[in-house]
Write a protein that holds these residues in place. Structure first.
Motif, PDB file in Angstrom:
ATOM      1  N   TRP A  47       0.729  -1.409  -0.211  1.00  0.00           N
ATOM      2  CA  TRP A  47       0.242   0.062  -0.102  1.00  0.00           C
ATOM      3  C   TRP A  47       0.846   1.378   0.079  1.00  0.00           C
ATOM      4  O   TRP A  47       1.831   1.567   0.336  1.00  0.00           O
ATOM      5  N   ASN A  64      -3.852   1.011   4.342  1.00  0.00           N
ATOM      6  CA  ASN A  64      -4.783   0.055   3.828  1.00  0.00           C
ATOM      7  C   ASN A  64      -6.033   0.544   3.818  1.00  0.00           C
ATOM      8  O   ASN A  64      -6.705  -0.254   2.996  1.00  0.00           O
ATOM      9  N   THR A 119      -8.477   2.457   0.997  1.00  0.00           N
ATOM     10  CA  THR A 119      -8.424   1.935  -0.582  1.00  0.00           C
ATOM     11  C   THR A 119      -9.337   4.052  -1.282  1.00  0.00           C
ATOM     12  O   THR A 119      -9.010   4.783  -0.320  1.00  0.00           O
ATOM     13  N   SER A 120      -8.660   4.154  -2.087  1.00  0.00           N
ATOM     14  CA  SER A 120      -8.840   5.095  -3.212  1.00  0.00           C
ATOM     15  C   SER A 120     -10.455   5.398  -2.726  1.00  0.00           C
ATOM     16  O   SER A 120     -11.382   4.616  -3.063  1.00  0.00           O
ATOM     17  N   THR A 130     -12.522   0.101   2.463  1.00  0.00           N
ATOM     18  CA  THR A 130     -12.881   1.222   2.482  1.00  0.00           C
ATOM     19  C   THR A 130     -11.589   1.961   3.250  1.00  0.00           C
ATOM     20  O   THR A 130     -10.656   2.014   2.106  1.00  0.00           O
ATOM     21  N   TRP A 131     -11.847   3.387   4.201  1.00  0.00           N
ATOM     22  CA  TRP A 131     -10.928   3.810   4.380  1.00  0.00           C
ATOM     23  C   TRP A 131     -10.856   4.950   5.647  1.00  0.00           C
ATOM     24  O   TRP A 131     -12.094   4.164   6.349  1.00  0.00           O
TER      25      TRP A 131
END
Length: 585
Positions: free
Chosen positions: A116, A145, A147-148, A229-230
């Motif tokens: 990552w 870790n 994500t966009s 997700t984020w």
């Protein structure tokens, strides 16, 4: 305050007790030959050669990257180390001949999960013109870790969740969770199970002084999950802005994250200086590359590189030698060291010592953290009192079964104290706490110590940058660590007798200090038998630590070492007996 070893007879005691101790300590010690090359000799040589410049330059190169095993910054750091080793005369193992003493290799292994790296990020509150966080100024704002988000970002209602109980009572689907807790359980429940879009959190511990360093963010990680997700971590200032907005009514936040996740390999550099006489025995240094900071742990990477480079340079010049092998590991924290110790049982059986370099370059006038030697488990990790204290990192309470008696503790402390005195550099110690590359050594029953700094008000934050690093500290750590290592790898029975004397002095001082603390406790009404247990635990630990010096003995000189060991043990036993008698009379 710097750690100082007081003279035992300077301690205020009863007149009769002092006379008894004088008698015990002046037992015949015998005249023994000193080591042909002593630690002081190595310190003097290294003080004239090590500047800390290579360590500092390497730290500056590595700290520019947010390093995770397998990502671009981690791999560039690996290759920087390899290039510098070659410049110092190390030869790639596959190209080396039998006469090449300085070799290195880059090990590569497939990774179970993708690596990552962060590219860019921004957090805004709808209705406030300026972003409250941006990656350009807060590079720890995105959880590892994560994500966009979609290209134009994600906008949704921000909802405060106090704890897991409250999470069960509210609907978070399609919303963004804000919490002031360590988020992992709330993330798993709220995002992965209940459908929240992501999570925003604030969880900076007090020792970071967040109200002073209002823009600092301590980095956080999500466990890898294909459904991730984020997460966004807030600074104190950003947290206050979010809370202020929530007090006025509904809040909508916009999150924009650009990150990369891709398959990669885990790389580790392993360098060796082959021992000239006993190559199968070795000392192993370990410095981890991952983590995004300058002190943590670009500084360890840099200091270890200067140590490895200078050792090779001086051996080539003939100024020093290494009769046993010196090994240097650069890789992923704990993972690389643990693997090195476990993958080859025959090699592991002949590793005699381990040293972990982790956060070794601090400008303590700025960071507030002292340089520390974290001791192998000794009774201070059971009874932490007097000058001993745990750091804010903290340690679990150990038992007598957890003890690791060995001379390495007091020998390394003694050497670093010498360098500290010469350089007017403060050296302290802390009881065992774990959590870095020294733990795999101890788990494998190999003596291992951690060299580090704490408490650091910028620990794990995006304020841990080069302005917090001191070349002078890097120099001092490198000098003392290499002098210690050279003494050990060239050690013999005479070296062992020198160390017996160091450990004996440390033991008599420790027992005297513990006696005074126990005497005070008994006078305060605590059971004498409990205090006796403490004295006896230290006695046992030091008797065994003295015995451990036999691992340096030359076959032809075991008799004189055994005599020195027995004499030292007699002094420790005599002193302990006196103290126990005083406590129970």
């Amino acid at each position: 305050m710097p750690y100082k070893v007081p003279k035992i007879l300077s301690i205020v005691m009863t007149k009769n007790l002092v006379l008894l101790l004088i008698s015990a300590i002046t037992l015949s010690w015998g005249q023994v030959k000193n080591s042909a090359v002593t630690t002081d000799d190595y310190l003097n040589i290294l003080r004239s050669n090590i500047s800390g410049e290579l360590a500092y330059e390497t730290t500056a190169f590595v700290e520019q990257f947010w390093r995770v095993a397998g990502n671009e910054g981690f791999n560039k750091s690996i290759h920087k180390v390899a290039t510098s080793l070659e410049a110092a005369g190390y030869v790639l193992e596959v190209n080396a001949s039998n006469i090449d003493r300085f070799t290195y290799r880059i090990e590569n292994r497939p990774m179970e999960h993708p690596t990552w790296e962060i590219v860019d990020a921004e957090l805004s509150i709808v209705g406030i013109n300026e972003p409250i966080l941006s990656y350009a100024s807060n590079r720890n704002m995105v959880y590892q870790n994560s994500t966009s988000t979609p290209k134009n970002g994600t906008t949704a209602e921000l909802i405060f969740v106090k704890d897991l109980d409250e999470l069960q009572k509210v609907s978070v689907r399609g919303k963004i969770i804000f919490t002031e807790l360590n988020i992992i359980e709330i993330y798993k429940e709220g995002v992965l199970r209940k459908g929240a879009l992501g999570i925003v959190s604030y969880d900076n511990p007090g020792y970071l002084q967040p109200e002073k360093h209002v823009n600092s963010i301590q980095f956080r990680s999500l466990p890898y999950d294909s459904k991730n997700t984020w997460g966004i971590a807030l600074s104190y200032e950003a947290k206050e802005k979010v809370k202020s907005a929530l007090e006025k009514g509904k809040v909508f936040a916009k999150v924009n994250i650009s990150s990369k996740m891709y398959p990669s390999e885990e790389l580790t550099v392993v360098a060796n200086i082959k021992g000239s006489e006993i190559p199968e025995e070795r000392i192993v240094f370990s410095a981890h590359i991952q983590e995004p900071g300058a002190n943590d742990n670009a500084s360890g990477v840099g200091a270890q590189l200067e140590i490895a480079s200078m050792a090779a340079k001086l051996i080539k010049k003939g100024s020093i030698d290494a009769q046993r092998t010196m090994t240097f590991l650069w890789g992923d924290e704990i993972i690389s060291t643990k693997r090195y110790l476990q993958e080859n049982e025959k090699r592991a059986a002949t590793i005699k010592w381990g040293l972990s370099l982790d956060m070794v370059g601090e400008n303590t006038a700025i960071t507030g953290g002292s340089f520390l030697i974290e001791k192998m488990p000794d009774p201070s990790a059971i009874w932490t009192r007097g000058k001993d204290k745990h750091t804010e990192w903290g340690g679990k309470l150990l038992t007598l079964e957890d003890m690791k008696p060995h001379y390495l503790n007091d020998y390394i402390i003694h050497t670093f104290m010498n360098q500290g005195k010469a350089a007017q550099w403060t050296v302290n110690t802390n009881p065992y706490e774990g959590g870095s590359d020294h733990t795999p050594f101890l788990d494998s029953h190999i003596p291992g110590l951690l060299l580090w700094h704490f408490t650091d008000q910028f620990y794990h934050t995006d304020s841990d940058r080069m302005d917090k690093v001191s070349q002078e500290t890097l120099k001092n750590v490198s000098i003392a660590a290499l002098a210690s290592a050279l003494t050990l790898v060239n050690g013999d029975s005479y070296t062992a007798m020198d160390i017996v004397e160091i450990v004996k002095d440390a033991a008599t001082t420790r027992l005297a200090e513990e006696f005074l603390l126990s005497e005070k406790s008994v006078k305060a009404g605590k059971p004498a038998e409990n205090e006796v247990d403490i004295i006896k635990a230290w006695e046992d630990w030091y008797l065994k630590a003295i015995t451990s010096t036999r691992d340096l003995a030359s076959p032809e000189n075991t008799v004189i070492l055994d005599k020195a060991i027995l004499q030292a043990q007699a002094i420790i036993e005599s002193q302990s007996k006196i103290f126990v008698s005083e406590l129970t009379k």
